[in-house]
Each structure stands twice: as structure tokens, then as C-alpha cells.
Design an enzyme around this catalytic site. Sequence first.
Site: not given
Ligand code: NAP
Length: 485
Positions: A174, A227-228, A232, A247, A281, A378
Site C-alpha cells: 500500500k 511513516g510518521s 507507527g 521506520e 526522515c 519533526e
Molecule cells: P504517514 O502519514 O504516517 O503515512 C505513511 C503511510 O501510512 C501512508 O501510506 C499512509 O497512507 C499510511 N497510513 C496512514 N494512516 C494509517 C493507518 N492508520 N494504518 C495504516 N496505514 C496508514 O507518513 P507520511 O507523511 O507519508 O511520511 C512522512 C513520515 O515518514 C515522516 O515522519 C518521516 O520521518 C517518516 N519517514 C521515516 C523513514 C525512516 O526510514 N525512518 C523514511 C521516510 C519517511 P495515506 O497516504 O493514504 O494516508
Amino acid sequence: MASSYKLFINGKWVNGSSGKTFRSTNPATGRLLGVFQEGNEKDVKKAVAAAEKAYPKWSELPPPTRAAILFKVAELLKKDKQRLGRLVTNEMGKVLPEALGDVQEAIDVFEYMAGEGRRFFGHTTTSELPDKFAMTIRQPEGVCGLITPWNFPMAIPAWKMAPALICGNTLVLKPSSDTPLCATALVQILEKAGVPPGVVNLVPGPGSTVGQEIVKNDKIRCLSFTGSRGTGEWILANAGLKKVGLELGGKNPIIIMDDADLELALEGVIWGAFGTTGQRCTAASRVIIHKKVKARFLKMLVSATKKLKLGDGTKSTTDVGPLVNRAAVEKSARYAEIGKKEGARMLCGGKAPRGKGFFFQPTIFSEVGRNMRIAQEEIFGPLLSLIEFKSLDEAIAIANGVQYGLSSSIYTKDVSNAFRAIQRLETGLTYVNSSTIGSEVHLPFGGVKGTGFTREAGIEGIDEFSHSKTVYVDYSGKLQKAQID
Ligand code: NAP
């Protein structure tokens, strides 16, 4: 007219069950890039069923046979690198050289993990009993659910798919709703490389439906999420007894000592803070700077930052592309205001320029207190906070004084300072005399504390998608009892 795209389930491109569609647009220009079938819970269940059906055959293939397909994926990605790079820039905004880097990372990880097909090591060891042989072998987990963000729309899905596949798992991906086109292009390449039907399934759609079903579906044995932090935490609380990989976010510091090469540090700070418009990230969002060099460095930093050109990432004159969407611009603007209200000094930036596109000026705050929100939370935008220190101990305490622990960096010419920092910084990655970004796929990647606990890439990337099975072979011809006198 923009093209329409479908879900990929059991080797076929199919319509979603919701009857709904959603759109992907270019964040720099607003241009429509594609219309996507929106998946829902029913589609995830279909994809999981297809992945379960494909699992026995795929997992029983010799790993070098699976590897041949992964090598083919890498080859096809190489051939298509320029087109895919432009697609990354068009869909999420990062400048073209970085977008090509995103694709290169996908190539590298497919090649690296294909190589694992001829290693896939277990251990052999001694037994405490005579005529008994002991060893471990690696086993896949089963059906994996992969949930990915938008900021590395090729690299992150590839970082998960390549190890999952080489280990013998089947999967449901996804992608972020902001970058379904990149995920579709990647899956098209896997299809072309000969991945059998059902082994890889793609279900774009909202986190609240598709994502949550992946998290809760008990036929999925292993879940890998990037993701965030908030998402997580929700996932960890709702995934049941799945193996979960997380992550999450970062608040990554660069420490600049008074003996540092300031020109070198400047380049690292600009690259770390404003590369990918601060949406990595591992982005550097805090510069922790020695009091003695602060004034000189600030002058250099503000002058270099003011020269950065915002624009469409496909143009060679652009240094900093757009943010991914309107919400990201609003978030950066909100934190610019928070910083001012907290009493930090804004030295440049702070505004979203008028006109088309989701742009925000590179922004620098000085006189930042270590506990201010702009120094703790962040932001995921082009905002940088400078915090002053007088001793290495103080710098390390400031660096560690946040909930996250992904990346860190120190600029110094003193080897003792460097090694003290390496030992004491509470992060999964530490760079010496280099920025906080720039991971290589043959080394493990991941964080500590609020960033999560998983390691991806490198040999440890195999652990996320497989487990050890312990095997004892007793050839004594009698019942031997371990631990019994
Ligand atoms: P996000 O809002 O948490 O979304 C990540 C993914 O999770 C998206 O595909 C999102 O779908 C999905 N999602 C949202 N709510 C969910 C739920 N309740 N259950 C299952 N899936 C769900 O994060 P983002 O804004 O896309 O990414 C930015 C974040 O990622 C930042 O915090 C960044 O630091 C982190 N990140 C971490 C790393 C690492 O390796 N540590 C690398 C890259 C990014 P939708 O798009 O449909 O909402």
C-alpha cells in the site's frame, strides 16, 4: 487527458471495489498526473488471498531462482532510470538529481538483495551431545504487508520489496496516497521482470481503509511500515501478533565543533536541511553549534541559504523543489509562527511564496532553546534551528534530548571528539564530517527511541522478512536428552 490506473491483484490490473477514484497531481505545477482506482478493505482481502495462494510455490523456489528475477528488476530499472526519475520529481517534487538518486537506491537494493539469494546464510554449531548436528536455516514469514510514505516513492517500496521477495515471501503493497504513480511504475517493472501472479500485489487507497485492513488482517504475518511516529504507534497497538517493522520520524542534529572545517560543514548543513525540501526522515533539522564559531557560521549559512532557488524540480536551475502538498506548506508555516512565538530569531525565509505550487522558503532560526517545539518536533519541511553549546558534553546532551533517534552528524578535526560522539549519540546512524543523510544499501538503516527499532537494508534487512529455524539432527540411533544428567 490524464491516464487511469488500476490495482494489481493476482497478476492482473483490476478495478477497486469501492467504485471511487483519487488523483495524483504535480506539487510544483498542479498538473494532473493520473486518476487511480481507490482500493478498500475488500481489495486488501482479495490481494491477501492471492498472496497466500502464490506463497507455497514462490517460497519453495531456490533463492538463486528468485534472485534471477530481482536482477532482472534492477536491469529494467537501470534502462528506465531517466523516465522514472522524472516521474519521482513530477509526483513528489524533489529535484531531478535527487529523484534519480531515489531510483538508483531502488536499483542498488534489488541488486544487493538478489546477491543474497546465493548467501542466505544460517549457522552451524556444535551440539552438547555426541552424534548430533545443530544448525539454523532461514525461513520466510509468509504474506507481508508493506505500507510506505511518499518521500522516497521508489526507494522505500524497493527497500521492502526486494528483501521480502528474496526471502520467499509474497506481499501486498500500500503506497502513500500522494505517490501512487511511482508505486504503479515500480510494480509494472516487477511484472515485466517475471514476478509470478499473486507474489506482488498493489492496493493504493487511504490509510484509514486499505492501510488499517493490512494492519489488522490476521493472514498477514509480517508488516513493514515507514511513516510518521503517530501512525507507527497506532500500527503497533493494532497489529496483533504480526511481526512488525517500524521506520518512523527524526529530529536529526549536526554538531559543529569549534575546530570544524566550516566550509565543509556549510555544504553538509545546506544539503541536510534543504535537500528534498527538508522532507527526509534523516533531514538535518537542528544545527548544534559551538559558541566560538556560531557568529561566523551563521553569516555563511544565511548568505548561502538566501541564494537557494525554489522551483520545479525538473529545471536545472532549481535548488529546492516544492513540498509534497498543501498540508505540508501549512505545517511549515505553522512552525515558522511557533518558532517566532517561542522567542527564536528568524534569520531568513518563513513564508510560502505566492503563486502556483506548494513552495516554502528555506527558513533559519537562531537563538533556539533546546526544549522549544521547533527544536523538538519533526516539521518535515525546510526549517532549521540553530542551538548554541560550549562543550562536547553539552552538545551531545542537546542532540540526545529529543524523542527521536535516527541520524546524527559531527563536524570536527579532533578524532577523540569524533569517537566520543560516535559512542554517545543516541541514533541509529552517525556521520563524521558529513551530513545526516546519504545511506548506502549494503549497510543497515534504522533508528532508536521514537524512530522505531527496525533495521532495513544491509544484511539485517533480511532479518526483517525472515526468521531462523533451529534444526537438530541426531544420528546416534538412540534417544539423547539435552540437559538431563
Ligand atoms: P504517514 O502519514 O504516517 O503515512 C505513511 C503511510 O501510512 C501512508 O501510506 C499512509 O497512507 C499510511 N497510513 C496512514 N494512516 C494509517 C493507518 N492508520 N494504518 C495504516 N496505514 C496508514 O507518513 P507520511 O507523511 O507519508 O511520511 C512522512 C513520515 O515518514 C515522516 O515522519 C518521516 O520521518 C517518516 N519517514 C521515516 C523513514 C525512516 O526510514 N525512518 C523514511 C521516510 C519517511 P495515506 O497516504 O493514504 O494516508
